[in-house]
Write a protein that holds these residues in place. Sequence first.
Motif, PDB file in Angstrom:
ATOM      1  N   ARG A  10       0.851  -1.191   0.000  1.00 41.04           N
ATOM      2  CA  ARG A  10       0.000   0.000   0.000  1.00 41.04           C
ATOM      3  C   ARG A  10       0.884   1.237   0.000  1.00 41.04           C
ATOM      4  O   ARG A  10       1.844   1.309   0.764  1.00 41.04           O
ATOM      5  N   ASP A  14      -1.671   6.582   1.570  1.00 40.37           N
ATOM      6  CA  ASP A  14      -3.051   6.104   1.727  1.00 40.37           C
ATOM      7  C   ASP A  14      -3.280   5.760   3.202  1.00 40.37           C
ATOM      8  O   ASP A  14      -2.884   4.703   3.673  1.00 40.37           O
ATOM      9  N   PRO A  15      -3.923   6.666   3.956  1.00 38.50           N
ATOM     10  CA  PRO A  15      -3.992   6.503   5.410  1.00 38.50           C
ATOM     11  C   PRO A  15      -4.866   5.334   5.856  1.00 38.50           C
ATOM     12  O   PRO A  15      -5.755   4.897   5.132  1.00 38.50           O
ATOM     13  N   LEU A  16      -4.585   4.845   7.065  1.00 40.55           N
ATOM     14  CA  LEU A  16      -5.337   3.723   7.637  1.00 40.55           C
ATOM     15  C   LEU A  16      -6.481   4.234   8.506  1.00 40.55           C
ATOM     16  O   LEU A  16      -6.422   5.336   9.049  1.00 40.55           O
ATOM     17  N   ILE A  17      -7.491   3.398   8.668  1.00 37.75           N
ATOM     18  CA  ILE A  17      -8.572   3.695   9.608  1.00 37.75           C
ATOM     19  C   ILE A  17      -8.207   3.070  10.954  1.00 37.75           C
ATOM     20  O   ILE A  17      -7.714   1.944  11.017  1.00 37.75           O
ATOM     21  N   VAL A  54     -14.003  11.057  10.395  1.00 37.15           N
ATOM     22  CA  VAL A  54     -12.685  11.690  10.323  1.00 37.15           C
ATOM     23  C   VAL A  54     -12.671  12.923  11.230  1.00 37.15           C
ATOM     24  O   VAL A  54     -13.570  13.772  11.139  1.00 37.15           O
ATOM     25  N   LEU A  69      -1.357  13.331   7.564  1.00 36.27           N
ATOM     26  CA  LEU A  69      -2.493  14.265   7.584  1.00 36.27           C
ATOM     27  C   LEU A  69      -2.723  14.795   9.002  1.00 36.27           C
ATOM     28  O   LEU A  69      -2.309  14.180   9.976  1.00 36.27           O
ATOM     29  N   ALA A  73      -8.975   8.927  10.850  1.00 36.41           N
ATOM     30  CA  ALA A  73     -10.255   8.263  10.574  1.00 36.41           C
ATOM     31  C   ALA A  73     -10.478   7.179  11.626  1.00 36.41           C
ATOM     32  O   ALA A  73      -9.582   6.384  11.896  1.00 36.41           O
ATOM     33  N   PRO A  96      -6.320  -1.873   7.977  1.00 30.64           N
ATOM     34  CA  PRO A  96      -6.918  -1.740   6.646  1.00 30.64           C
ATOM     35  C   PRO A  96      -7.625  -3.033   6.279  1.00 30.64           C
ATOM     36  O   PRO A  96      -7.596  -4.002   7.030  1.00 30.64           O
ATOM     37  N   SER A  97      -8.263  -3.047   5.115  1.00 29.91           N
ATOM     38  CA  SER A  97      -8.772  -4.305   4.593  1.00 29.91           C
ATOM     39  C   SER A  97      -7.578  -5.204   4.272  1.00 29.91           C
ATOM     40  O   SER A  97      -6.501  -4.721   3.911  1.00 29.91           O
ATOM     41  N   GLU A 134     -16.937  -1.665   1.911  1.00 28.42           N
ATOM     42  CA  GLU A 134     -16.269  -1.079   3.061  1.00 28.42           C
ATOM     43  C   GLU A 134     -17.151  -0.042   3.757  1.00 28.42           C
ATOM     44  O   GLU A 134     -18.246   0.294   3.311  1.00 28.42           O
ATOM     45  N   ILE A 137     -17.347   6.718   4.823  1.00 31.48           N
ATOM     46  CA  ILE A 137     -16.439   7.653   5.496  1.00 31.48           C
ATOM     47  C   ILE A 137     -17.038   9.060   5.454  1.00 31.48           C
ATOM     48  O   ILE A 137     -17.350   9.579   4.370  1.00 31.48           O
ATOM     49  N   PRO A 183      -7.181  11.778   0.157  1.00 31.19           N
ATOM     50  CA  PRO A 183      -6.195  10.699   0.138  1.00 31.19           C
ATOM     51  C   PRO A 183      -6.877   9.367  -0.114  1.00 31.19           C
ATOM     52  O   PRO A 183      -8.010   9.154   0.286  1.00 31.19           O
ATOM     53  N   GLY A 184      -6.172   8.487  -0.763  1.00 26.37           N
ATOM     54  CA  GLY A 184      -6.692   7.132  -0.977  1.00 26.37           C
ATOM     55  C   GLY A 184      -7.876   7.079  -1.909  1.00 26.37           C
ATOM     56  O   GLY A 184      -8.589   6.087  -1.944  1.00 26.37           O
TER      57      GLY A 184
HETATM   58  P1  AMP Z   1     -10.165   1.096   4.070  1.00 24.08           P
HETATM   59  O1  AMP Z   1     -10.177   1.091   2.560  1.00 24.08           O
HETATM   60  O2  AMP Z   1     -11.488   0.678   4.647  1.00 24.08           O
HETATM   61  O3  AMP Z   1      -8.978   0.406   4.639  1.00 24.08           O
HETATM   62  O4  AMP Z   1     -10.039   2.628   4.489  1.00 24.08           O
HETATM   63  C1  AMP Z   1      -8.938   3.386   4.155  1.00 24.08           C
HETATM   64  C2  AMP Z   1      -9.402   4.644   3.536  1.00 24.08           C
HETATM   65  O5  AMP Z   1      -9.891   5.536   4.540  1.00 24.08           O
HETATM   66  C3  AMP Z   1      -8.288   5.425   2.874  1.00 24.08           C
HETATM   67  O6  AMP Z   1      -8.035   4.927   1.583  1.00 24.08           O
HETATM   68  C4  AMP Z   1      -8.849   6.830   2.847  1.00 24.08           C
HETATM   69  O7  AMP Z   1      -9.678   6.996   1.717  1.00 24.08           O
HETATM   70  C5  AMP Z   1      -9.716   6.875   4.099  1.00 24.08           C
HETATM   71  N1  AMP Z   1      -9.066   7.638   5.160  1.00 24.08           N
HETATM   72  C6  AMP Z   1      -8.317   7.163   6.158  1.00 24.08           C
HETATM   73  N2  AMP Z   1      -7.871   8.169   6.944  1.00 24.08           N
HETATM   74  C7  AMP Z   1      -8.377   9.307   6.415  1.00 24.08           C
HETATM   75  C8  AMP Z   1      -8.292  10.686   6.773  1.00 24.08           C
HETATM   76  N3  AMP Z   1      -7.588  11.085   7.830  1.00 24.08           N
HETATM   77  N4  AMP Z   1      -8.938  11.574   5.996  1.00 24.08           N
HETATM   78  C9  AMP Z   1      -9.666  11.161   4.941  1.00 24.08           C
HETATM   79  N5  AMP Z   1      -9.784   9.896   4.558  1.00 24.08           N
HETATM   80  C10 AMP Z   1      -9.152   8.966   5.285  1.00 24.08           C
END
Ligand code: AMP
Length: 297
Positions: A10, A14-17, A54, A69, A73, A96-97, A134, A137, A183-184
Motif C-alpha cells: 500500500r 493512503d492513510p489507515l482507519i 474523520v 495528515l 479516521a 486496513p482491509s 467497506e 467515510i 487521500p486514498g
Molecule cells: P479502508 O479502505 O477501509 O482500509 O479505508 C482506508 C481509507 O480511509 C483510505 O483509503 C482513505 O480513503 C480513508 N481515510 C483514512 N484516513 C483518512 C483521513 N484522515 N482523511 C480522509 N480519509 C481517510
Amino acid sequence: MAKIFAAKERPADDPLIVHVSSVEMVAGLVAPGAVGATARALMGAFWPGPLTLVFKKSPRVPDVVTSGLGTVAVRMPSHPVARALIERSGVPIAAPSANLFERPSPTKASHVLADLDNRIDAVIDGGDADIGVESTIVDMSRGKPTLLRPGGVSLERIEATVGQVDVHVASIGKVHDGPIESPGMGARHYAPEAVIILVEGERERVLRRIPELASSAIKEGRRTAILSCTADIHVDGALSCRMGTNQEQIAQNLFSAFREMDELRVDLIVAECTTEAGLGRAIMNRLRKAAERIIKA
Ligand code: AMP
Ligand code: MG
C-alpha cells in the motif's frame, strides 16, 4: 504500522482507519473538542457499524497511520471478534482491509490468504463479511459533515440522523482528471485482473447495450462475463453472473464476484449499473473505481 503497508504494497500516502471498541477510546485519538454533537449523534446511531468518522487528530497518533495528515479516521467495527481483539489489545487498532493494494477488498478468509499468504502471520476467521463493501467515510473536521466515501451505512440513513451532509465529488468514484483531493481516492481501485466496462444509463438502454458489447468481445476471442444487477442477462459464449436481487445482496457479492471472475480467467467484464439509492451509491462507487471504461448507454 510500516509492516501493514509493506504486506499490502500500500502506498504510504493512503492513510489507515483506526478501530476502537468503545466511544471512550476515541478521546485518545483526536484533538480536544474534535468530537461535537453531530459526531456523537452519528456514533450513537451507527456504532458499532460500518461508519468511519474523520476528526482532527491528536499528536499521539503516529504520522505513518494518517499519512502525515492532520486528521485521523476512526470507526467501531460491529463484528464481536474484531471488538474483542481491540479490547484485549487495550489500544485502538489501525487496520486496513486485508487485501493487496488495488485488489478487491476481501469478504472471506480465503480472499485474505489468496492475496497475503506468506506476507502475514495469521488470519482470524470470523466468517464472511455480511455487508461486503467497506465502511462509509464522513469527514467531521470540516465546517459541515462531508461524505468522502459511500459504504455500508447509506447517505439516506446518515441524513435522516443529522440532516443534510455535503457530498464530496470523490465519493462518486468516477475517474476524474485533475489532482486527487482526498487521500486514498485515486482512480482504479478494488479491481479484478479482468478489464471492466461499466454501462450506465437508463435501464432499458443498458440492458440492450450489454449484450451488444459482450457479443462483439466474444467475436474478438475475449473471454467475457456479464455482471448484472437488475436482470439475468444471457449471451451465447459469455459467463453470466447476477449479483443479487436487492442492493444488500449485490453489495455483499460484488467483491467475491470480481475474484471469481479472475479465477475463471475472464478477460472482460461487462457490468450493469444499479440505482444510486441506499447501498447502491457504494456499489456504483466501487464499480466505477474498478472500471477501465464507463459507457453511457
Ligand atoms: P479502508 O479502505 O477501509 O482500509 O479505508 C482506508 C481509507 O480511509 C483510505 O483509503 C482513505 O480513503 C480513508 N481515510 C483514512 N484516513 C483518512 C483521513 N484522515 N482523511 C480522509 N480519509 C481517510
Ligand atoms: Mg482497503
